[in-house]
Write a protein that holds these residues in place. Structure first.
Motif, mmCIF file in Angstrom:
data_model
loop_
_atom_site.group_PDB
_atom_site.id
_atom_site.type_symbol
_atom_site.label_atom_id
_atom_site.label_comp_id
_atom_site.label_asym_id
_atom_site.label_seq_id
_atom_site.Cartn_x
_atom_site.Cartn_y
_atom_site.Cartn_z
ATOM 1 N N TYR A 52 0.840 -1.206 0.000
ATOM 2 C CA TYR A 52 0.000 0.000 0.000
ATOM 3 C C TYR A 52 0.873 1.254 0.000
ATOM 4 O O TYR A 52 0.613 2.204 -0.757
ATOM 5 N N CYS A 53 1.894 1.201 0.866
ATOM 6 C CA CYS A 53 2.805 2.360 0.927
ATOM 7 C C CYS A 53 3.508 2.580 -0.406
ATOM 8 O O CYS A 53 3.675 3.720 -0.867
ATOM 9 N N ASP A 54 3.967 1.443 -1.017
ATOM 10 C CA ASP A 54 4.637 1.558 -2.314
ATOM 11 C C ASP A 54 3.693 2.133 -3.367
ATOM 12 O O ASP A 54 4.084 2.969 -4.194
ATOM 13 N N GLU A 55 2.422 1.689 -3.332
ATOM 14 C CA GLU A 55 1.435 2.182 -4.294
ATOM 15 C C GLU A 55 1.192 3.682 -4.095
ATOM 16 O O GLU A 55 1.172 4.464 -5.059
ATOM 17 N N GLU A 56 1.009 4.037 -2.810
ATOM 18 C CA GLU A 56 0.780 5.456 -2.506
ATOM 19 C C GLU A 56 2.002 6.292 -2.847
ATOM 20 O O GLU A 56 1.885 7.422 -3.345
ATOM 21 N N MET A 57 3.196 5.704 -2.583
ATOM 22 C CA MET A 57 4.427 6.410 -2.924
ATOM 23 C C MET A 57 4.542 6.604 -4.428
ATOM 24 O O MET A 57 4.962 7.671 -4.903
ATOM 25 N N GLY A 58 4.136 5.563 -5.164
ATOM 26 C CA GLY A 58 4.145 5.672 -6.622
ATOM 27 C C GLY A 58 3.202 6.763 -7.101
ATOM 28 O O GLY A 58 3.538 7.552 -7.991
ATOM 29 N N LYS A 59 2.000 6.785 -6.489
ATOM 30 C CA LYS A 59 1.044 7.832 -6.862
ATOM 31 C C LYS A 59 1.591 9.215 -6.517
ATOM 32 O O LYS A 59 1.449 10.167 -7.280
ATOM 33 N N THR A 60 2.227 9.276 -5.324
ATOM 34 C CA THR A 60 2.800 10.557 -4.894
ATOM 35 C C THR A 60 3.891 11.021 -5.848
ATOM 36 O O THR A 60 3.964 12.202 -6.207
ATOM 37 N N GLU A 61 4.746 10.080 -6.235
ATOM 38 C CA GLU A 61 5.821 10.424 -7.175
ATOM 39 C C GLU A 61 5.250 10.867 -8.523
ATOM 40 O O GLU A 61 5.742 11.814 -9.146
ATOM 41 N N ALA A 62 4.194 10.163 -8.964
ATOM 42 C CA ALA A 62 3.569 10.536 -10.238
ATOM 43 C C ALA A 62 2.971 11.931 -10.139
ATOM 44 O O ALA A 62 3.112 12.758 -11.045
ATOM 45 N N LYS A 63 2.281 12.168 -9.009
ATOM 46 C CA LYS A 63 1.679 13.489 -8.799
ATOM 47 C C LYS A 63 2.756 14.558 -8.703
ATOM 48 O O LYS A 63 2.609 15.667 -9.237
ATOM 49 N N ARG A 64 3.827 14.196 -8.022
ATOM 50 C CA ARG A 64 4.953 15.132 -7.896
ATOM 51 C C ARG A 64 5.536 15.457 -9.261
ATOM 52 O O ARG A 64 5.863 16.606 -9.567
ATOM 53 N N GLY A 65 5.638 14.407 -10.113
ATOM 54 C CA GLY A 65 6.126 14.625 -11.467
ATOM 55 C C GLY A 65 5.213 15.554 -12.254
ATOM 56 O O GLY A 65 5.670 16.459 -12.972
ATOM 57 N N GLU A 66 3.893 15.321 -12.093
ATOM 58 C CA GLU A 66 2.930 16.189 -12.785
ATOM 59 C C GLU A 66 3.039 17.636 -12.305
ATOM 60 O O GLU A 66 3.005 18.572 -13.099
ATOM 61 N N LEU A 67 3.163 17.779 -10.969
ATOM 62 C CA LEU A 67 3.290 19.124 -10.403
ATOM 63 C C LEU A 67 4.570 19.808 -10.882
ATOM 64 O O LEU A 67 4.576 21.011 -11.164
ATOM 65 N N MET A 68 5.648 19.019 -10.979
ATOM 66 C CA MET A 68 6.910 19.583 -11.470
ATOM 67 C C MET A 68 6.774 20.008 -12.931
ATOM 68 O O MET A 68 7.291 21.055 -13.335
ATOM 69 N N ASP A 69 6.059 19.186 -13.715
ATOM 70 C CA ASP A 69 5.810 19.559 -15.122
ATOM 71 C C ASP A 69 4.984 20.834 -15.198
ATOM 72 O O ASP A 69 5.286 21.744 -15.990
ATOM 73 N N ASP A 70 3.934 20.888 -14.343
ATOM 74 C CA ASP A 70 3.103 22.098 -14.319
ATOM 75 C C ASP A 70 3.927 23.319 -13.907
ATOM 76 O O ASP A 70 3.769 24.409 -14.467
ATOM 77 N N GLU A 71 4.794 23.094 -12.925
ATOM 78 C CA GLU A 71 5.643 24.201 -12.460
ATOM 79 C C GLU A 71 6.570 24.668 -13.571
ATOM 80 O O GLU A 71 6.770 25.872 -13.769
ATOM 81 N N SER A 72 7.135 23.698 -14.314
ATOM 82 C CA SER A 72 8.023 24.055 -15.426
ATOM 83 C C SER A 72 7.269 24.841 -16.491
ATOM 84 O O SER A 72 7.772 25.847 -17.018
ATOM 85 N N LYS A 73 6.037 24.377 -16.804
ATOM 86 C CA LYS A 73 5.235 25.082 -17.805
ATOM 87 C C LYS A 73 4.895 26.494 -17.342
ATOM 88 O O LYS A 73 4.975 27.459 -18.116
ATOM 89 N N LEU A 74 4.501 26.600 -16.060
ATOM 90 C CA LEU A 74 4.172 27.919 -15.516
ATOM 91 C C LEU A 74 5.392 28.834 -15.508
ATOM 92 O O LEU A 74 5.288 30.031 -15.825
ATOM 93 N N SER A 75 6.542 28.257 -15.157
ATOM 94 C CA SER A 75 7.777 29.053 -15.155
ATOM 95 C C SER A 75 8.091 29.548 -16.561
ATOM 96 O O SER A 75 8.501 30.704 -16.751
ATOM 97 N N ALA A 76 7.893 28.650 -17.542
ATOM 98 C CA ALA A 76 8.140 29.039 -18.939
ATOM 99 C C ALA A 76 7.190 30.162 -19.357
ATOM 100 O O ALA A 76 7.588 31.139 -20.012
ATOM 101 N N LYS A 77 5.901 30.015 -18.964
ATOM 102 C CA LYS A 77 4.926 31.060 -19.304
ATOM 103 C C LYS A 77 5.270 32.382 -18.625
ATOM 104 O O LYS A 77 5.156 33.454 -19.222
#
Length: 256
Positions: A91-116
């Motif tokens: 469960y922890c690994d699954e949640e960690m995976g989701k967290t990492e995926a979400k973190r990746g998405e947030l980092m992508d969003d942050e990069s896009k926002l920074s570019a804008k």
């Protein structure tokens, strides 16, 4: 006291049997494992095993049956805990995976926002520079128009003064010519009369010369007046044209 000593001796004698020694070794192994792994469960198991062997020897029963049951229960408990730990880890690994995926998405969003933001900042800087340039061009245009207005006013004033002087002079010359021409025209009417004195004849010739001079002056006045008026018309036309161009340019820059 003697009975107590006999009981202790009997207990020691029983511990010397092969089964008791084997049981004791098993307990020591479990205790060693408990210390090595800092396991309270193993330490508790060792205590229970020791008690089971001791009381089993006293009662004459099979102590290893009890020990085996304790070990079986412990194994079952450990397997259950391991399974629960595995489930929790999954469960922890699954949640960690989701967290990492979400973190990746947030980092992508942050990069896009920074570019804008960077693009918007660059655009803002460019717009600011354009505005400064437009303001400078408008200031130069207004200054040029102001100077041109001043020059046009001065030229207009000079023309008005020159026009008035030329018109006044031209009118004066024309009046003088009219008077002289009328005068000498009337003198010619007396040609049929008796001969005039010689002095009068000379005066008539002088009058003709004066008329000729005044006619030249009249022509010069008329030419100069026409020239001044033509120059004034050209200057006014050029002024009007440039002023209109400046108005159009100012309107376009204001819209920009």
């Amino acid at each position: 006291g003697a009975a107590k000593e006999s009981y202790s001796l009997l207990q020691v004698t029983r511990l010397q049997t092969h089964a008791d020694l084997t049981g004791l070794e098993v307990v020591q192994v479990v205790k060693k494992l408990a210390r090595k792994h800092h396991s309270a469960a193993l330490s508790q198991l060792a205590s229970r095993m020791s008690a089971a062997i001791r009381f089993g020897s006293v009662s004459g029963g099979d102590p290893f049956a009890k020990v085996k049951g304790l070990i079986t229960d412990m194994i079952a408990k450990l397997e259950k805990e391991a399974k629960e730990d595995a489930t929790e880890k999954a469960y922890c690994d699954e949640e960690m995976g989701k967290t990492e995926a979400k973190r990746g998405e947030l980092m992508d969003d942050e990069s896009k926002l920074s570019a804008k933001i960077d693009q918007a900042t660059s655009k803002s800087v460019a717009i600011t520079e354009d505005i400064k340039q437009l303001e400078a061009e408008l200031a130069a245009l207004m200054k040029s128009q102001s100077e041109m207005d001043k020059i046009r006013q001065e030229e207009k004033a000079d023309f008005s003064a020159a026009q008035a002087d030329l018109q006044l002079g031209l009118e004066g010359v024309r009046k003088a010519l009219t008077v002289l021409r009328d005068y000498y025209a009337n003198s010619d009417a007396f040609v049929q009369q008796p001969a005039m004195p010689e002095k009068h004849s000379k005066a008539t010739g002088a009058g003709t010369g004066i008329i000729g001079i005044l006619e030249v002056v009249e022509s010069d006045f008329a030419k100069n007046l026409a020239k001044e008026e033509a120059q004034e018309d050209d200057a006014q036309s050029e002024y009007d044209e440039v002023t209109q161009e400046n108005k159009v340019a100012k309107t376009m820059k204001d819209q920009d």
